[in-house]
Scaffold this motif. Sequence first.
Motif, PDB file in Angstrom:
ATOM      1  N   THR A   2       0.815  -1.214   0.000  1.00 30.69           N
ATOM      2  CA  THR A   2       0.000   0.000   0.000  1.00 30.69           C
ATOM      3  C   THR A   2       0.842   1.255   0.000  1.00 30.69           C
ATOM      4  OG1 THR A   2      -0.138  -0.107   2.418  1.00 30.69           O
ATOM      5  CG2 THR A   2      -1.921  -1.120   1.179  1.00 30.69           C
ATOM      6  N   ILE A   4       3.463   4.103  -0.846  1.00 30.57           N
ATOM      7  CA  ILE A   4       4.086   4.551  -2.080  1.00 30.57           C
ATOM      8  C   ILE A   4       5.383   5.286  -1.791  1.00 30.57           C
ATOM      9  CG2 ILE A   4       3.743   5.922  -4.162  1.00 30.57           C
ATOM     10  CD1 ILE A   4       1.928   3.499  -3.829  1.00 30.57           C
ATOM     11  N   ASP A   7       7.856   9.727  -3.369  1.00 28.06           N
ATOM     12  CA  ASP A   7       7.681   9.925  -4.800  1.00 28.06           C
ATOM     13  C   ASP A   7       6.696   8.898  -5.344  1.00 28.06           C
ATOM     14  OD1 ASP A   7       7.817  10.441  -7.457  1.00 28.06           O
ATOM     15  OD2 ASP A   7       9.893   9.774  -7.735  1.00 28.06           O
ATOM     16  N   PRO A   8       5.466   9.304  -5.639  1.00 27.20           N
ATOM     17  CA  PRO A   8       4.475   8.333  -6.105  1.00 27.20           C
ATOM     18  C   PRO A   8       4.702   7.874  -7.542  1.00 27.20           C
ATOM     19  CG  PRO A   8       3.542  10.533  -6.132  1.00 27.20           C
ATOM     20  CD  PRO A   8       4.897  10.665  -5.515  1.00 27.20           C
ATOM     21  N   ALA A  11       2.217   9.523 -13.592  1.00 24.21           N
ATOM     22  CA  ALA A  11       0.820   9.112 -13.689  1.00 24.21           C
ATOM     23  C   ALA A  11       0.418   8.914 -15.146  1.00 24.21           C
ATOM     24  CB  ALA A  11      -0.085  10.161 -13.034  1.00 24.21           C
ATOM     25  N   THR A 250      -0.189  -1.778  -6.432  1.00 29.35           N
ATOM     26  CA  THR A 250      -0.384  -0.985  -5.218  1.00 29.35           C
ATOM     27  C   THR A 250      -1.845  -0.550  -5.123  1.00 29.35           C
ATOM     28  OG1 THR A 250       0.280   1.043  -6.380  1.00 29.35           O
ATOM     29  CG2 THR A 250       1.983  -0.177  -5.193  1.00 29.35           C
ATOM     30  N   ASP A 252      -5.114   1.612  -2.821  1.00 33.17           N
ATOM     31  CA  ASP A 252      -5.524   2.623  -1.854  1.00 33.17           C
ATOM     32  C   ASP A 252      -5.972   1.913  -0.580  1.00 33.17           C
ATOM     33  OD1 ASP A 252      -7.448   4.374  -0.381  1.00 33.17           O
ATOM     34  OD2 ASP A 252      -7.017   5.749  -2.024  1.00 33.17           O
ATOM     35  N   THR A 259      -3.883   1.781  -7.234  1.00 33.17           N
ATOM     36  CA  THR A 259      -3.325   3.117  -7.480  1.00 33.17           C
ATOM     37  C   THR A 259      -2.241   3.066  -8.550  1.00 33.17           C
ATOM     38  OG1 THR A 259      -1.723   2.804  -5.680  1.00 33.17           O
ATOM     39  CG2 THR A 259      -3.797   3.901  -5.131  1.00 33.17           C
ATOM     40  N   SER A 262       4.215  -1.324  -8.638  1.00 32.47           N
ATOM     41  CA  SER A 262       5.636  -1.215  -8.327  1.00 32.47           C
ATOM     42  C   SER A 262       6.393  -2.158  -9.243  1.00 32.47           C
ATOM     43  CB  SER A 262       5.903  -1.590  -6.865  1.00 32.47           C
ATOM     44  OG  SER A 262       5.324  -0.643  -5.993  1.00 32.47           O
ATOM     45  N   HIS A 274       7.810   3.181  -9.188  1.00 32.40           N
ATOM     46  CA  HIS A 274       6.365   3.097  -9.043  1.00 32.40           C
ATOM     47  C   HIS A 274       5.736   3.956 -10.114  1.00 32.40           C
ATOM     48  CE1 HIS A 274       2.285   3.966  -7.467  1.00 32.40           C
ATOM     49  NE2 HIS A 274       2.361   2.721  -7.070  1.00 32.40           N
ATOM     50  N   ARG A 276       1.723   5.354 -11.479  1.00 37.73           N
ATOM     51  CA  ARG A 276       0.316   5.462 -11.106  1.00 37.73           C
ATOM     52  C   ARG A 276      -0.569   5.419 -12.354  1.00 37.73           C
ATOM     53  NH1 ARG A 276       0.000  11.040  -8.815  1.00 37.73           N
ATOM     54  NH2 ARG A 276       1.852  11.359 -10.134  1.00 37.73           N
TER      55      ARG A 276
END
Length: 522
Positions: A2, A4, A7-8, A11, A250, A252, A259, A262, A274, A276
């Motif tokens: 879960t 992140i 640094d997500p 996207a 990953t 939420d 989301t 990885s 990762h 998104r």
Amino acid sequence: MTGIGADPGPAYDAIVVGSGFAGSWAAKELAEAGFRTLVLEAGPVRRAGDIPDRAAPGVTAGDHDERTRARQPVQRTHFNFGPRGPHLFVDDVEHAYETPPDKPYTWIRGMQVGGRSLLWGGSALRLSTFETAAGDVDGCSLSWPIGYADLAAAYDVVEDLVDLRGTAEELAQLPDGHFRGKPPALTPAEAAFQHAYRRGNTRPIPVRFVSAERGEDGWPEFTMQATALARAERTGRVTLRSDARVTSVTVDPDDGRATGVSYVDAAVPGARHHARARVVFLCGGTIETARLMLNSHSPRHPDGLGNSSGWLGRGLMDHPLVTSSGVLDGHPPMPAHRSAGRQSGLLVPPPQPQTGDIRPFALWVSLQRGDAGPASGGIDAQGEMLPYRHNRVRLGDTRDRWGVPVPVIECGYGPHEDRLYDAMRREVERAASVAGLRLTAVADTLTSPGRNVHDLGTARMGRSPADSVVDPDNRCWDAPNVFVADGSCFPSGGWQNPTLTIMAIAVRAARFAVGLLRDKAY
């Protein structure tokens, strides 16, 4: 997983895991609809020249060096290992898996951009209403929550792009496709067999397959690089990352939806990333998809992503074969009809099924296609394996060099397959008699599971979250922005080679996702 971190990652509208049959078609549909799509492929990029010309004489696995014997003992067993070359197959030592001592499983893999589309024999067959409704008839499996009518338009989309060869036959048990051309001519022995052999209300027909002709870019038509993947990249909205091994989806922690993913850079030790996305498509292949979903556990998905029914990883299937070969004493050899690693000759679809104790099976007949005398041939029968709950993929205690648990594959045949073998062998011997084929070898058992490279099941689709992993639109019941669009979603296998159906399912699922993305449902 879960968390992140700080640094997500970048996207996208969609992430597609895998670039083979399912992944390439999903990416094409998403990108052509205007959505930014990241395609993550665990293996390297290939060049068109990496695939030998299939019209050239083949070589056998024995022609390769000692390294392949040590490093690729499983991959060497595939019929195209020699003709295509070991470079298109994984290293079995590096990509290990485990099986019980009494249940061997042959896991053939082409981990590279384009996936196993660089390896297959090209057979492209539609399912019929008989296969999708089989469970309702005999109660031996879960029926498909969709029927032939739901897949027909998607079959059309795929066939309109690929160079499919075949002949229209108007058989209810094998719907006709959109054929661009006819298969190569039959040999004299095959033509004679086609005229003489009948099996109930069915008859021999020319095989149906995707052409091996090369396009202007040099890629053979049967590869994703020549068709769906090329179209996807042409949009300019696809980012393709090779050597990107996805380790988990990953989610939420509040709503359990995905989301992103990885992944690790296989070429740079320790490089972890990762990404998104609004939707995630899992298209890495039946066993890899189950492994990834099982490894994507979290407080919201304690037993793996999508495993509330307990069916994740279960129901693993393959298509068992009875193989045979022999000599055609009454015919001369015809080297000009060399098959070169492709489907060739005749297909005998099963008769329209009747209620009985086994499901239908088909015959593949190849006669008079050897390189030298005496003239030879082979007749193989292919049937359906039932999706037993105890046949499964689970996570082992050992981890690979990317930190992912090695899969443990437990798969074996049951009473249905024992009865199937007896029926298939009898029909092979009867067909050989009609063909004038003096059998010199007939398999005394079914091919071991996995040997036919039609791995299916493990994340089956259904009508209820109580007994399936994904819904009729291939959305994970427990995380509805995750789509499973490869062979793992099959609730049963039918008798047909599954590749065309996998591509059609990916098209259908992606078009459904496009509608949700446009409606901003995610």
